[in-house]
Design a protein around this motif. Sequence first.
Motif, short mmCIF file in Angstrom:
data_model
loop_
_atom_site.label_atom_id
_atom_site.label_comp_id
_atom_site.label_asym_id
_atom_site.label_seq_id
_atom_site.Cartn_x
_atom_site.Cartn_y
_atom_site.Cartn_z
N TYR A 213 1.28 -1.39 -0.24
CA TYR A 213 0.34 -0.14 0.08
C TYR A 213 1.02 1.34 0.30
CZ TYR A 213 -3.83 -3.53 1.79
OH TYR A 213 -3.88 -4.59 1.88
N THR A 214 0.48 2.32 -0.65
CA THR A 214 1.09 3.43 -0.49
C THR A 214 1.02 4.08 0.94
OG1 THR A 214 -0.66 4.73 -1.49
CG2 THR A 214 0.69 4.22 -2.91
N SER A 215 -0.08 3.67 1.35
CA SER A 215 -0.08 4.25 2.94
C SER A 215 0.55 3.51 4.37
CB SER A 215 -1.46 4.69 4.08
OG SER A 215 -2.75 5.08 2.97
N PRO A 216 1.72 4.05 4.98
CA PRO A 216 1.93 3.65 6.00
C PRO A 216 0.88 3.47 6.76
CG PRO A 216 3.29 5.40 5.01
CD PRO A 216 2.26 5.30 4.14
N ASP A 217 1.35 2.01 7.67
CA ASP A 217 0.18 1.49 8.52
C ASP A 217 0.66 2.74 9.44
OD1 ASP A 217 0.41 -0.44 7.71
OD2 ASP A 217 0.85 -2.41 8.79
N GLU A 218 1.24 3.20 10.36
CA GLU A 218 1.53 4.60 11.35
C GLU A 218 0.22 5.39 10.65
OE1 GLU A 218 3.66 3.38 8.80
OE2 GLU A 218 5.34 3.24 11.14
N THR A 219 0.15 5.79 9.52
CA THR A 219 -1.06 6.60 8.94
C THR A 219 -2.18 6.49 9.20
OG1 THR A 219 -0.79 5.99 6.40
CG2 THR A 219 0.67 8.08 7.53
N CYS A 235 1.67 10.14 0.46
CA CYS A 235 2.52 9.27 0.04
C CYS A 235 1.70 9.05 -0.85
CB CYS A 235 1.89 8.47 1.61
SG CYS A 235 2.77 8.86 2.63
N GLY A 236 0.01 9.23 -1.34
CA GLY A 236 -0.62 8.15 -3.16
C GLY A 236 -0.11 9.43 -4.00
N LEU A 237 0.94 10.71 -3.33
CA LEU A 237 0.68 11.20 -4.87
C LEU A 237 2.26 11.40 -4.91
CD1 LEU A 237 -1.25 14.78 -4.09
CD2 LEU A 237 -1.36 13.73 -6.00
N VAL A 238 3.84 10.77 -4.00
CA VAL A 238 4.15 10.91 -3.94
C VAL A 238 4.54 9.49 -4.71
CG1 VAL A 238 7.09 10.42 -3.09
CG2 VAL A 238 5.10 12.59 -2.26
N GLN A 239 3.74 8.22 -4.40
CA GLN A 239 4.18 7.02 -5.30
C GLN A 239 3.21 7.31 -6.01
OE1 GLN A 239 4.82 4.74 -1.76
NE2 GLN A 239 3.77 6.30 -1.32
N ARG A 240 3.55 8.26 -7.15
CA ARG A 240 1.62 7.60 -8.21
C ARG A 240 1.81 6.89 -8.89
NH1 ARG A 240 3.06 12.16 -12.72
NH2 ARG A 240 0.60 12.29 -12.93
N SER A 241 3.36 6.90 -9.69
CA SER A 241 4.10 6.31 -10.89
C SER A 241 3.71 4.94 -10.35
CB SER A 241 5.44 6.48 -10.96
OG SER A 241 6.07 6.56 -10.10
N LEU A 270 3.19 22.13 -2.07
CA LEU A 270 4.36 22.52 -1.89
C LEU A 270 5.34 21.21 -0.78
CD1 LEU A 270 5.39 25.43 -0.96
CD2 LEU A 270 3.60 25.21 0.92
N ASN A 271 4.62 20.86 -0.35
CA ASN A 271 5.41 19.84 0.52
C ASN A 271 6.01 19.25 -0.50
OD1 ASN A 271 2.89 19.00 3.60
ND2 ASN A 271 4.08 21.19 3.11
N ILE A 272 5.53 18.23 -1.87
CA ILE A 272 6.49 18.07 -2.58
C ILE A 272 7.52 18.64 -2.81
CG2 ILE A 272 5.85 16.48 -4.84
CD1 ILE A 272 3.31 15.66 -3.72
N ARG A 273 7.24 19.79 -3.51
CA ARG A 273 8.04 20.83 -3.65
C ARG A 273 9.03 20.98 -3.13
NH1 ARG A 273 6.78 23.49 -8.30
NH2 ARG A 273 5.15 23.36 -7.74
N SER A 291 8.28 10.58 6.27
CA SER A 291 9.24 11.15 6.10
C SER A 291 10.19 10.60 5.11
CB SER A 291 10.54 11.09 7.11
OG SER A 291 10.38 10.48 8.22
N LEU A 292 10.35 9.36 6.02
CA LEU A 292 10.50 8.45 4.29
C LEU A 292 10.28 8.40 3.03
CD1 LEU A 292 10.28 5.15 7.17
CD2 LEU A 292 12.05 7.15 6.62
N ILE A 293 9.01 8.97 3.44
CA ILE A 293 8.48 8.36 1.40
C ILE A 293 8.75 9.81 1.09
CG2 ILE A 293 6.38 8.92 -0.03
CD1 ILE A 293 5.61 6.75 2.78
N LEU A 294 8.19 10.70 1.89
CA LEU A 294 8.53 12.85 1.46
C LEU A 294 10.30 12.64 2.23
CD1 LEU A 294 7.68 15.03 0.33
CD2 LEU A 294 6.22 15.70 2.52
N SER A 295 10.82 12.13 0.78
CA SER A 295 12.52 12.00 1.68
C SER A 295 13.36 13.13 0.77
CB SER A 295 13.39 10.95 1.65
OG SER A 295 12.99 10.20 0.28
#
Length: 653
Positions: A213-219, A235-241, A270-273, A291-295
Motif C-alpha cells: 500500500y502507498t499508505s504507511p500503517d502509521e498513517t 504518500c499516494g501522490l509521491v508514489q503516484r507512478s 508545496l510539501n512535495i516541492r 518522512s521516509l517517503i517524502l525524503s
Amino acid sequence: MKFIKYFSLMKLSTKNRKKNTFIHLFLAPTMLLKCDPTDTEAGIRLLEDLTTNANQVQQQVLKEILIQNANTEYLNTFLDGHASEKLFKKNVPVVNYEDIVTYIERIANGDRSDIISAQPIIELITSSGTSGGQPKMMPSTAQELDRKSFFYNILVPVMNTYVEGLDQGKAMFLLFIKPEINTPAGLVARPVLTSYHKSSHFRDRPFNKFNVYTSPDETILCSDSRQSMYCQLLCGLVQRSEVLRVGAIFASAFLRAIKFLEDHWRQLCLNIRTGQLTDWITDPSCKNAVSLILSKPMPDLADLIERECIGISWEGIIRKLWPRTKYVEVIVTGSMAQYISTLEFYSGGLPLVSTMYASSECYFGINLKPLCKPCDVSYTLLPNMAYFEFITVIEDHDEKMQEKVHCNGKSEQKNGINEEEWIKSKIVDLVNVKVGHYYELVVTTYTGLYRYRVGDILMVTGFHNNAPQFRFVQRRNVVLSIDTDKTSEEDLLKAVTEAKLIIESLGLLLTEYTSYADTTSIPGHYVLFWELKKRENTEQLPELDLIVMEQCCYRVEESLDSVYRRCRRKDKSIGPLEIRVVKHGTFDALMDFCLSQGSSVNQYKTPRCISSQEAARVLDSRVVARFFSKKVPSWEPFRIEANKLMSDMHRAV
Ligand code: AMP
C-alpha cells in the motif's frame, strides 16, 4: 486485463477432482480455512470447492458451532446441551438485537461465563445500526480475526483472475480508524474495520506483492482523521507512478478524500516541492513514516500534480493523477449506489469495483465478477463464514408482518399460527433459495449470534456452482444514509417531532414532511421538506425566522442517533442538515405525482423519504425558503453503564 476463462477451466478440473476436493475440505479440522493470497490457482480452486460443496460446508459449519456452544447459557436453554441441528431448527428463535441485548450488556460489563460463546469474547464490534440510540454491539472472538484474514486473502486471487499485473505496483487504499471505547469491564468496543486494522493480523501481515500500500500503517492507524487523510494522500501522490489501484471501503469515504484533495492540493504540492511536511501534522508516528517517503524536494513532481489540479474541471482527475490505475475499489452497492455518477466523473471511466459484502456481525460474501457494472454486482456468500438462513420476503405484506414481530417483540397469532412459527416456516437454507426471490438474511455465527436477523434484504440473481449469488437490495427500515449512518423512518420521526416543538411554541404547525439524502455535493447531507402553516386556518405562509429555523435544523441533528452525530462531528462525512420549506399544497402535488406513478389512492401514505428525481423536482419547484444547521451536533463515545447490569441480568434470566 484478461477476462478470464479461468473459472470455467477451474470448473472442469474441479469436476474431475470433485471427490478429492470434498475430502480435502472436510479433512480440515474446522471450517477455519487458510488461503495464500499469492497462489491464485489454489485460491480459485478453494472457492470452487466451497461453492460446489456449499450445502455440506454449511452443515459442517452449523455442526461445529453447535458442538462448540451447545452448553452456553443461551443455547442450552433451547438445546438442553444437545448439539442437534434438528433441535436448533425447532427450538432456537429467530431474533433481533433487542432480544439479545441483555446478554451482550452482561458481556460488556465483565461477565466472563459462557453466556453465548464458549470461546472468550475478546472485544465488541460496534455496528452502524443502533438500538435505543446506542450503537449495537456484536461479540467477537480471537478466531474471528483469522476468519476475516481468510476472507481478505481470498479476495486477492479473484481480483488477480481478472486484472493482470497487480503485483507490479502499489494500491492507494485510504483506510481509517474510528474512535473506540472501553467497557466498564475493560473490553474494547469499536467498529469492525478499526478492530481489524489495529489487530496483529493487519499490522503483522506477511508481506506479499499484492498487499503493498502507498499508505504507511502509521498513517492508517492515526486517530486524527484529518492528519491521517493528509498523510495518506501525500504518500499516494509521491508514489503516484507506482499506483495500480485506488480505493477506500465505501464510495462515500473515497469521495471525501477527493474533496479533501480539492481543498488541500496546493499545500500538498508545496510539501512535495520542498520535501517538507506541513507543520500541522504533529502525530509523531505519521511524521516519521511520511518522512521516509517524502525524503527530498521533488519540484518536477509538484509541477506535474499542480498542472492537473489547477485545471477548471476535475473530470477524470483520478486517471490524471494516478495514470497507471486500473480500477477504483469501493463499495458502490446498496446506499452507496447514490455515488456512482460522481465517482464516474472523477475516475474518468475506470471500473468501479465492489469486492465484498460484510458487516459487524460477520463477513458474508464476495463479488466473483469484480469488473462487472455496479448495477450487476452480486455477492456469493462464502459458506464457511457462518451458517446462513433466509426469511422469504414474498411481498410487502410479509415485510409488514415481520416488522410487527420486530417492533413489539410479542408473538401474535396469524391465521392460528404463532408468529414465531410463521417466521420459521418461511426460513430456508442457503442452498434452497430461488433465483429471482427476495430474502432477509439471518446468520448464526461462530461468535455467539444464533439465528440473528441482519436486517438486509437480498435478491437471488443466480448460482455459482451450488452457492447462491445475491444482489443487495436494501437495509430493512433504513430511509436515509450518507456514509455509515443508517437512519430509519422511526429515527427520523423522533427527530422531527423534537424539532417541531420549537415551531409549535411559535404558533406554527408542521403539516407534512419528507426527506432525501442530497449527495450532489461532498459531503452529502440530509434534506427535509417541511410544509408549514399557521395555527389559524389560513393558507398564507407564515413568516419564518432564520434563527428559529436554524435551531430546528440543529435540533433534528441533535436528536438523530450517535452514528449520525459522529459522522457529522468527528468524521465530517455528513454536511449540515437542511430544511426546505415548501409552499402550501406541495404534499398534495406529491400525492398526485405518486398516484400518477401507480400508487393506490386507498393505501397512499406520504413517503418519508423520496428517491425518485421526479418526486424531488415536484418538491423542489415549490420551495420557498432553505435553512441549514449552523452548529455541529454533540457527540461523545457512548458509555455502557455498569449499574444497568443488575436490572438487565434480571430481565435476561
Ligand atoms: P455495519 O454492521 O455497521 O458494518 O454495517 C453493515 C451493513 O452495511 C450491512 O448489513 C449492509 O446493510 C451494509 N453493507 C455492507 N457491505 C455492503 C455492500 N457491499 N453493499 C451494500 N451494503 C453493504
